[in-house]
Design an enzyme around this catalytic site. Structure first.
Site, PDB file in Angstrom:
ATOM      1  N   GLY A 101       7.641  -6.762  -5.734  1.00 30.41           N
ATOM      2  CA  GLY A 101       8.558  -5.706  -6.136  1.00 30.41           C
ATOM      3  C   GLY A 101       9.769  -5.645  -5.226  1.00 30.41           C
ATOM      4  O   GLY A 101      10.892  -5.406  -5.688  1.00 30.41           O
ATOM      5  N   ASP A 327       2.784   1.665   2.543  1.00 28.01           N
ATOM      6  CA  ASP A 327       1.931   0.511   2.249  1.00 28.01           C
ATOM      7  C   ASP A 327       0.620   0.530   3.020  1.00 28.01           C
ATOM      8  O   ASP A 327      -0.281  -0.263   2.720  1.00 28.01           O
ATOM      9  CB  ASP A 327       2.679  -0.788   2.571  1.00 28.01           C
ATOM     10  CG  ASP A 327       3.775  -1.089   1.559  1.00 28.01           C
ATOM     11  OD1 ASP A 327       3.633  -0.689   0.388  1.00 28.01           O
ATOM     12  OD2 ASP A 327       4.784  -1.709   1.950  1.00 28.01           O
ATOM     13  N   ARG A 403      -3.032  -5.591  -0.860  1.00 23.74           N
ATOM     14  CA  ARG A 403      -3.449  -4.588   0.124  1.00 23.74           C
ATOM     15  C   ARG A 403      -4.780  -3.931  -0.262  1.00 23.74           C
ATOM     16  O   ARG A 403      -5.566  -3.551   0.615  1.00 23.74           O
ATOM     17  CB  ARG A 403      -2.349  -3.546   0.317  1.00 23.74           C
ATOM     18  CG  ARG A 403      -1.060  -4.177   0.824  1.00 23.74           C
ATOM     19  CD  ARG A 403      -0.105  -3.183   1.439  1.00 23.74           C
ATOM     20  NE  ARG A 403       1.210  -3.787   1.600  1.00 23.74           N
ATOM     21  CZ  ARG A 403       1.547  -4.634   2.569  1.00 23.74           C
ATOM     22  NH1 ARG A 403       0.652  -4.985   3.476  1.00 23.74           N
ATOM     23  NH2 ARG A 403       2.773  -5.147   2.630  1.00 23.74           N
TER      24      ARG A 403
END
Length: 449
Positions: A101, A327, A403
Site C-alpha cells: 500500500g 503497524d 504482520r
C-alpha cells in the site's frame, strides 16, 4: 492463497531463551522513499542498507518502468540514476505493486503531476484496499483516476498536464496520503500545503529537505502545516537507511515474553513519529533500553536491548500515539496477552483497512488461542492472562498479511502449545530474513507441507 504463490504454512513452538544480536532489515518506509526520490533527481543517488523485501523490490521495478536506471550493487547497496522532477516516462506495461500500500500510494503521488497514463495493480490483498483516500486529493492537482468500484485496484491514473498547487487537510492520520500529496506537489508550480491534525511519520519531509527541496513545517492551531515549493532542482544524495523499527518489533516483543531472553537489536531508527511501540512497552514494564543513541542521515537511531519481562502490566495506550505505531498493534496485542490485566487500544480505525482487517484478524486468532478480546470499530481490548498462561495450539489465518503472520508466530514462542499460520509467504514482502534471524536467536519456526 498467497498473492505471491503457493501458501506456506508455518508453525512456532515454545522455545528456550532467545539470545544474541538481531540484525533486522532496513526501514521499509525510508527504502520506498529513497528509491522514488532518487528517481526524481537528475544524477546518481547511492543507497545503502535498502530493505530488499518484495514490497521495496516492486517499487524499484516501478522506477525502472518510469525511466530511471536502478541498479542492485549487492549487499543492500543500490544506485539510482534519476530522470528529474517531472521527467517520468509513460510505462510500457502495468505497474504491479504486489502487496505494498505504501509503494502504490507514493508512486501514484509521484506520477500524478506528469502528463502520463499509468495502470496500477497488486496482489489479492492490495486490490481490496481503498485508494480514494489518495486519488481524491490527487484530483485537486488535475489528475484523473478510473478504477474498480470503491476506488480499488486495478486503476488507471492520468496525470495532470497542467498541474495546480493545492492546499489539502488530510482527513485521517495517514503518512501515505500526506506523502502522496507532497510528491505530487514537487511538479506543481507554486506552493503545495498539506495540513495534518495528527502528526504522522515524517520521513518524506526529512528526505525532501535532504534532497534540497524548499519545505517547511509549522505547528499551528490547525495542526501541522507542511509547505512545499514546487518544481525544485533536487540534488542527488547518499542515503544510509536505518534498520526498520517495525521489523525490530518482532524480535523485541519475542524477547520480552520468552523466559531468559536477552536480545540486542542494533541501529534501529527511533524517529519520534515511529517509536510509539517502544514507549508503550516501557509503560507496560518491559525491560527495554536504548544504547548508544545517535543521529545518522538525519534520523535518530539507537541499539535496542530487550530482556524477558515476566511482570508486564496491561495499559491504556494513548490514542494520540496511534499514528506512531499503527503497524505494531498486532504484535503489541501478543505481548498484551502475556501481561496482567487489560490493554486498551483506541483510535485505531486505520487497522481495519490495512493489508487485512488487523483488529478482526488478531482478535479472532487470539480468542482461538484462549485469550479474551473485545473489539469495536476503532478500538480493541486484550485481556492479558499473564506469563505462562496462554494456551495456544491453534492454526490462525494470516489473511495475506505479513504482520499478522509474524505476530502469531511470536505468540507460539511463549504459548503452552504451538501456534501455526495458514500462510507465512507474505512475510517476504517486508522481512525476508525473519525465519533465519529468529532461528539464530533460538526460536523454533518450522514450515509444514
Amino acid at each position: 492463497m498467497s498473492g505471491h504463490g503457493t501458501p506456506i504454512p508455518m508453525s512456532s513452538a515454545k522455545c528456550g531463551p532467545l539470545t544474541g544480536t538481531a540484525n533486522v532489515p532496513g526501514d521499509k518506509s525510508i527504502s520506498h522513499r529513497a528509491l522514488i526520490l532518487g528517481a526524481m533527481v537528475v544524477g546518481e543517488t547511492r543507497i545503502t542498507g535498502l530493505l530488499e523485501g518484495e514490497d521495496v523490490l516492486d517499487t524499484a521495478r516501478a522506477m525502472r518502468a518510469f525511466g530511471a536506471e536502478v541498479v542492485d550493487l549487492g549487499g543492500g547497496a543500490w544506485s539510482v540514476h534519476g530522470v528529474g522532477v517531472g521527467g517520468f516516462a509513460e510505462p510500457d506495461g502495468v505497474i504491479d505493486c504486489g502487496n505494498s500500500g505504501t509503494g502504490v500510494r507514493l508512486i501514484m503521488g509521484a506520477m500524478a503531476t506528469s502528463p502520463i497514463a499509468v495502470t496500477f495493480t497488486g496482489d489479492a490483498s492490495l486490490n481490496q484496499r481503498p485508494m480514494a483516500r489518495v486519488t481524491d486529493p490527487l484530483a485537486l492537482f488535475g489528475a484523473q483516476a478510473v478504477g474498480r468500484a470503491g476506488g480499488r485496484l486495478p486503476m488507471t491514473i492520468v496525470g495532470a498536464a497542467d498541474p495546480a498547487p493545492v492546499r489539502y487537510t488530510v482527513p485521517m492520520p495517514s503518512a501515505q496520503v500526506k506523502s502522496a500529496v507532497l510528491l505530487a506537489g514537487l511538479n506543481a508550480p507554486g506552493q503545495t500545503v498539506v495540513i495534518e491534525r495528527e502528526a504522522t511519520r515524517d520521513h518524506t519531509e526529512r528526505m525532501l529537505a535532504g534532497f534540497g527541496a524548499d519545505i517547511t513545517t509549522e505547528d499551528t492551531d490547525e495542526g501541522r502545516v507542511i509547505t512545499l515549493t514546487g518544481q525544485p532542482e533536487l540534488t542527488p544524495q547518499t542515503i544510509a537507511v536505518p534498520r526498520d523499527p517495525s521489523s525490530a518489533a518482532f524480535p523485541v516483543c519475542a524477547a520480552l515474553i520468552v523466559p531468559g531472553s536477552d536480545v540486542l537489536v542494533p541501529n534501529i531508527g527511533l524517529n519520534p513519529t515511529r517509536a510509539g511501540l517502544f514507549t508503550t512497552l516501557r509503560e507496560m514494564g518491559a525491560d527495554l533500553s536504548y544504547e548508544d543513541e545517535r543521529t545518522e542521515g538525519g534520523e535518530p537511531v539507537a541499539d535496542l536491548r530487550a530482556r524477558f519481562s515476566p511482570d508486564l502490566k496491561g495499559v491504556e495506550v494513548d490514542p494520540a500515539r496511534a499514528a506512531s505505531m499503527i503497524d505494531e498493534y498486532p504484535v503489541l496485542s501478543v505481548v498484551a496477552a502475556f501481561a496482567q490485566g487489560p490493554t486498551i487500544m483506541r483510535g485505531v480505525a486505520e487497522l481495519r483497512v490495512k493489508e487485512s482487517d488487523r483488529i478482526e484478524a488478531m482478535a479472532t486468532g487470539l480468542r482461538a488461542n484462549g485469550v479474551e478480546v473485545e473489539d469495536g470499530n476503532d478500538w480493541w481490548i486484550v485481556h492479558g492472562r499473564g506469563h505462562g498462561a496462554v494456551p495456544g495450539g491453534v492454526i490462525c489465518a494470516s489473511h495475506l498479511d505479513h504482520r499478522i503472520a509474524m505476530s502469531f508466530l511470536i505468540l507460539g514462542m511463549a504459548a503452552n502449545a504451538p501456534v501455526s499460520v495458514d500462510d507465512g509467504g507474505p512475510i517476504a514482502t517486508s522481512f525476508p530474513i525473519f525465519e533465519p534471524l529468529m532461528a539464530q536467536l533460538g526460536a523454533q519456526i518450522v514450515r509444514s507441507a
